[in-house]
Design a protein around this motif. Structure first.
Motif, PDB file in Angstrom:
ATOM      1  N   HIS A 282       0.810  -1.217   0.000  1.00 32.51           N
ATOM      2  CA  HIS A 282       0.000   0.000   0.000  1.00 32.51           C
ATOM      3  C   HIS A 282       0.845   1.270   0.000  1.00 32.51           C
ATOM      4  CE1 HIS A 282       0.857  -0.436   4.355  1.00 32.51           C
ATOM      5  NE2 HIS A 282       0.806   0.876   4.354  1.00 32.51           N
ATOM      6  N   MET A 283       2.156   1.140   0.211  1.00 33.16           N
ATOM      7  CA  MET A 283       3.015   2.316   0.300  1.00 33.16           C
ATOM      8  C   MET A 283       3.389   2.824  -1.087  1.00 33.16           C
ATOM      9  SD  MET A 283       5.612   1.068   3.323  1.00 33.16           S
ATOM     10  CE  MET A 283       5.040   0.763   5.001  1.00 33.16           C
ATOM     11  N   ASP A 284       3.676   4.131  -1.166  1.00 28.40           N
ATOM     12  CA  ASP A 284       4.219   4.660  -2.418  1.00 28.40           C
ATOM     13  C   ASP A 284       5.724   4.867  -2.263  1.00 28.40           C
ATOM     14  OD1 ASP A 284       4.650   7.206  -1.189  1.00 28.40           O
ATOM     15  OD2 ASP A 284       2.590   7.785  -1.650  1.00 28.40           O
ATOM     16  N   LEU A 285       6.376   5.242  -3.348  1.00 21.86           N
ATOM     17  CA  LEU A 285       7.838   5.292  -3.342  1.00 21.86           C
ATOM     18  C   LEU A 285       8.401   6.294  -2.345  1.00 21.86           C
ATOM     19  CD1 LEU A 285       8.685   4.980  -7.159  1.00 21.86           C
ATOM     20  CD2 LEU A 285       8.839   3.225  -5.388  1.00 21.86           C
ATOM     21  N   SER A 286       7.616   7.304  -2.003  1.00 25.93           N
ATOM     22  CA  SER A 286       8.114   8.291  -1.048  1.00 25.93           C
ATOM     23  C   SER A 286       8.362   7.692   0.327  1.00 25.93           C
ATOM     24  CB  SER A 286       7.132   9.458  -0.924  1.00 25.93           C
ATOM     25  OG  SER A 286       5.892   9.017  -0.376  1.00 25.93           O
ATOM     26  N   ALA A 287       7.730   6.543   0.618  1.00 22.21           N
ATOM     27  CA  ALA A 287       7.965   5.878   1.905  1.00 22.21           C
ATOM     28  C   ALA A 287       9.418   5.448   2.047  1.00 22.21           C
ATOM     29  CB  ALA A 287       7.037   4.671   2.053  1.00 22.21           C
ATOM     30  N   ASP A 293      16.583   7.325   5.636  1.00 21.64           N
ATOM     31  CA  ASP A 293      16.881   7.957   6.925  1.00 21.64           C
ATOM     32  C   ASP A 293      17.391   6.929   7.938  1.00 21.64           C
ATOM     33  OD1 ASP A 293      16.061  10.359   5.873  1.00 21.64           O
ATOM     34  OD2 ASP A 293      14.095  10.354   6.847  1.00 21.64           O
ATOM     35  N   MET A 294      16.790   5.750   7.950  1.00 22.46           N
ATOM     36  CA  MET A 294      17.228   4.700   8.864  1.00 22.46           C
ATOM     37  C   MET A 294      18.653   4.265   8.544  1.00 22.46           C
ATOM     38  SD  MET A 294      13.583   2.636   9.001  1.00 22.46           S
ATOM     39  CE  MET A 294      14.241   1.074   9.583  1.00 22.46           C
ATOM     40  N   MET A 295      18.981   4.172   7.259  1.00 22.00           N
ATOM     41  CA  MET A 295      20.336   3.803   6.860  1.00 22.00           C
ATOM     42  C   MET A 295      21.334   4.863   7.320  1.00 22.00           C
ATOM     43  SD  MET A 295      21.886   2.930   3.052  1.00 22.00           S
ATOM     44  CE  MET A 295      21.343   4.482   2.321  1.00 22.00           C
ATOM     45  N   ARG A 296      20.956   6.128   7.182  1.00 20.60           N
ATOM     46  CA  ARG A 296      21.853   7.226   7.572  1.00 20.60           C
ATOM     47  C   ARG A 296      22.052   7.278   9.087  1.00 20.60           C
ATOM     48  NH1 ARG A 296      18.604  12.024   6.801  1.00 20.60           N
ATOM     49  NH2 ARG A 296      17.936  11.486   8.921  1.00 20.60           N
ATOM     50  N   SER A 305      21.037  -0.618   9.598  1.00 19.89           N
ATOM     51  CA  SER A 305      19.832  -0.804   8.771  1.00 19.89           C
ATOM     52  C   SER A 305      20.304  -0.929   7.321  1.00 19.89           C
ATOM     53  CB  SER A 305      18.858   0.362   8.980  1.00 19.89           C
ATOM     54  OG  SER A 305      17.658   0.139   8.273  1.00 19.89           O
ATOM     55  N   GLY A 306      19.780  -0.111   6.432  1.00 20.77           N
ATOM     56  CA  GLY A 306      20.307  -0.100   5.069  1.00 20.77           C
ATOM     57  C   GLY A 306      19.702  -1.093   4.115  1.00 20.77           C
ATOM     58  N   PHE A 307      18.588  -1.736   4.511  1.00 15.83           N
ATOM     59  CA  PHE A 307      17.947  -2.622   3.540  1.00 15.83           C
ATOM     60  C   PHE A 307      16.433  -2.558   3.678  1.00 15.83           C
ATOM     61  CE2 PHE A 307      17.898  -5.431   7.142  1.00 15.83           C
ATOM     62  CZ  PHE A 307      17.032  -6.495   6.883  1.00 15.83           C
ATOM     63  N   VAL A 308      15.766  -2.980   2.623  1.00 18.06           N
ATOM     64  CA  VAL A 308      14.307  -2.930   2.545  1.00 18.06           C
ATOM     65  C   VAL A 308      13.775  -4.350   2.396  1.00 18.06           C
ATOM     66  CG1 VAL A 308      12.311  -2.061   1.275  1.00 18.06           C
ATOM     67  CG2 VAL A 308      14.367  -0.649   1.489  1.00 18.06           C
ATOM     68  N   LYS A 309      12.895  -4.740   3.299  1.00 19.28           N
ATOM     69  CA  LYS A 309      12.294  -6.077   3.279  1.00 19.28           C
ATOM     70  C   LYS A 309      10.902  -5.990   2.654  1.00 19.28           C
ATOM     71  CE  LYS A 309      11.018 -10.307   4.426  1.00 19.28           C
ATOM     72  NZ  LYS A 309      10.644 -10.650   5.802  1.00 19.28           N
ATOM     73  N   MET A 310      10.586  -6.966   1.828  1.00 17.26           N
ATOM     74  CA  MET A 310       9.254  -7.065   1.222  1.00 17.26           C
ATOM     75  C   MET A 310       8.804  -8.513   1.204  1.00 17.26           C
ATOM     76  SD  MET A 310       9.788  -4.423  -1.963  1.00 17.26           S
ATOM     77  CE  MET A 310      11.537  -4.785  -2.041  1.00 17.26           C
TER      78      MET A 310
END
Length: 562
Positions: A282-287, A293-296, A305-310
């Motif tokens: 349901h999220m768009d790319l702006s999420a 920010d978490m990676m930084r 952090s630095g990764f995205v789980k799907m």
């Protein structure tokens, strides 16, 4: 010329069979640790020369010493919470389950929800409904979680307490199953469907990372934060007991990272933890700004952090895994990917453009192909880089997709305890739903490494299965092929590497840990004996004699092993 200064060791382990996972020096006899790092490796006499008056010296007596185990896929908060639940693994039949529930209820009279873990889809001999659970306990909310953590069955009291008796609006892929009359059968498929049941038990916040990917709706109180940190701490202690020193927490949000940071400031962070941003359909790319920010903001040797789980699909047993062909026992049904292919291509491309790592749960061969296609699209748009994008599970893959893994630099993040019959999971209904003709394409490990050219990282997916790495190693090196399939076992050394250096590399943590080399983190595990001479069948009984993370001893049982 004056010899260079060498600090005094805080801890020395001697007379060991050290398997360093470092190609420059594969073995050693002794190791010295100073502070949070490895000081030196070598022969026992030369390492003992680094001892001072306060140095602790441990004689390994020939035991195996390895880099601390790297758990590449675990759910730390969920696992910590579930340690306090009822566990019904290996129970079969309604009466056995009922007896367990009633005894648990008597011991916990004040719990708002009696939750059981480890249910398998065939444990009652027929499709499970709320009526089965009502016959066990009707006057209190009870529920049981499937072993794969993708289905919950709840009794009528639990469904009424959560407002699910007549269903509820759900995102694609999540379902409150209804009967012909429009009432809930008790079966709740996927995380948002059974989220209200979890919330009834008081564990909603710790589940947010996997259920919705969002942050707590209101700032948690100090008491609530303390409760959530207690679950994380319980999970870390349990992992450390099994030799784990680093882990990839495959669910999470910024709140999880904040809790871990607070624990580090309090001196209660035991393990190294990597936490994703969980991107939902349901999220768009702006999420993805949140992921960046978490990676930084979180990038230390301990918390990153630095990764995205799907999630691309569900699981085979509930027929929510996305297949290229119909399920054998459900003609016309293949399930669907949770992300449309063109949508996922755009998401993967943007994740990669931001320098983030992609990690996708993909179990069915359709989901695996969609994921590979998305990673290929990202590379075509952004160019090749050392991304180490990864696919979690890969329980079924079309043979034509196997060589694409290595070609695209995709890591295969696999779980030796997961194949039916390898450890705790029953053979059915999984094998029947896959279909005999596809058994040779299921749960491939060696083929993905050799023919596919994929880097391999091993894990348990705890609490989906036992976090014991020794049991996982045993499952990996003793598994028998399915009919018509090939021997998919990696060698013992390859298996150990997949649980250590392979996991660290896959998580971009190989500059910190995963090998025993001077200057890297003082993370090690001592087994209860010599794993190289141990009979494979006896590996689970070796035990963990010592777990050290960052130079700190987290677990010690020298007398109880060997």
């Amino acid at each position: 010329m004056k010899a260079p200064f060498m600090p005094t060791a805080d801890l020395i382990v001697t007379n060991a069979r050290i398997l360093t996972m470092d190609d420059a020096r594969p073995t050693a006899e002794a190791i010295a640790l100073s502070g949070e790092t490895i000081l030196a490796l070598g022969a026992t006499p030369e390492i003992l020369a680094l001892a001072g008056p306060a140095t602790r010296i441990i004689d390994a007596q020939g035991r195996t010493v390895l880099p601390g185990f790297f758990e590449s896929h675990v759910h730390l908060g969920l696992g910590g919470a579930e340690l306090a639940h009822l566990h019904i693994d290996h129970l079969h039949g309604a009466e056995a389950v009922a007896q367990a529930f009633r005894a648990f209820a008597a011991s916990h009279p004040d719990r708002p929800l009696l939750m059981a873990q480890g249910a398998d889809y065939g444990m009652l001999g027929h499709p499970i409904s709320r009526h089965d659970l009502d016959a066990m306990i009707a006057d209190r909310p009870i529920a049981m979680m499937s072993h794969d953590h993708h289905t919950v069955w709840a009794n009528t009291a639990a469904l009424q307490a959560t407002g699910l008796m007549r269903g509820a609006p759900m995102p694609h892929g999540h379902e409150v199953v209804l009967d012909e009359s429009g009432l809930a059968t008790g079966e709740l498929r996927e995380f948002e469907a059974f989220g209200p049941i979890i919330a009834l038990g008081g564990e909603a916040r710790i589940n947010l990372g996997i259920a919705t990917g969002e942050e707590p709706a209101t700032p948690p109180t100090a008491e609530e934060r303390a409760a959530d940190k207690a679950m994380l701490l319980a999970g870390m202690r349990h992992c450390a007991k099994h030799g784990v020193t680093s882990l990839v927490n495959m669910d999470g949000n910024r709140y999880t990272l904040e809790l871990l940071s607070e624990m580090q400031a309090e001196g209660r962070l035991l393990l190294r933890v990597k936490v994703p941003f969980h991107f939902k359909p349901h999220m768009d790319l702006s999420a993805l700004d949140r992921a960046s920010d978490m990676m930084r903001d979180f990038d230390s040797a301990w918390i990153s952090s630095g990764f995205v789980k799907m999630f691309m699909d569900g699981v085979v047993d509930s027929r929510t895994a996305h297949m290229l062909n119909d399920y054998i026992d459900a003609p016309g049904h293949r399930s669907e990917p949770l992300f449309a292919p063109e949508t996922f291509n755009a998401i993967a491309t943007e994740i990669d453009r931001r320098g983030l790592q992609i990690a996708v749960h993909a179990i069915g061969d359709g989901a695996v192909r969609t994921t590979i296609d998305g990673i290929e699209a990202a590379r075509a748009a952004n160019g090749a880089r050392d991304a180490r994008h990864r696919i979690e599970h890969i329980e079924l893959i079309d043979p034509t997709d196997i060589p694409r893994l290595g070609a695209l630099g995709i890591t295969a993040s696999l779980q030796p305890p997961h194949p039916p019959g390898a450890m705790d999971f029953p053979l059915e209904p999984t094998l029947s739903r896959i279909g005999r003709a596809r058994w040779p394409d299921a749960y491939l490990w060696k083929t993905l490494a050799t023919k596919g050219g994929a880097q391999i990282a091993y894990s348990s997916d705890w609490p989906v299965t036992d976090v014991s790495v020794l049991r996982g190693i045993h499952a990996g090196v003793t598994r028998t092929p399915f009919e018509g399939g090939s021997d998919e076992r990696l060698s013992l050394m390859e298996t150990l590497r997949a649980y250590t250096a392979g996991g660290a590399w896959a998580a971009h943590r190989d500059h910190v840990t995963g090998r025993l080399r001077p200057g890297l983190a003082a993370d090690l595990v001592m087994l209860g004996g010599d794993i190289e001479t141990c009979a494979p069948e006896a590996i689970p009984d070796l035990g963990i004699a010592l777990t050290v993370c960052g130079g700190r001893i987290l677990w010690e049982d020298l007398a109880g092993t060997q």
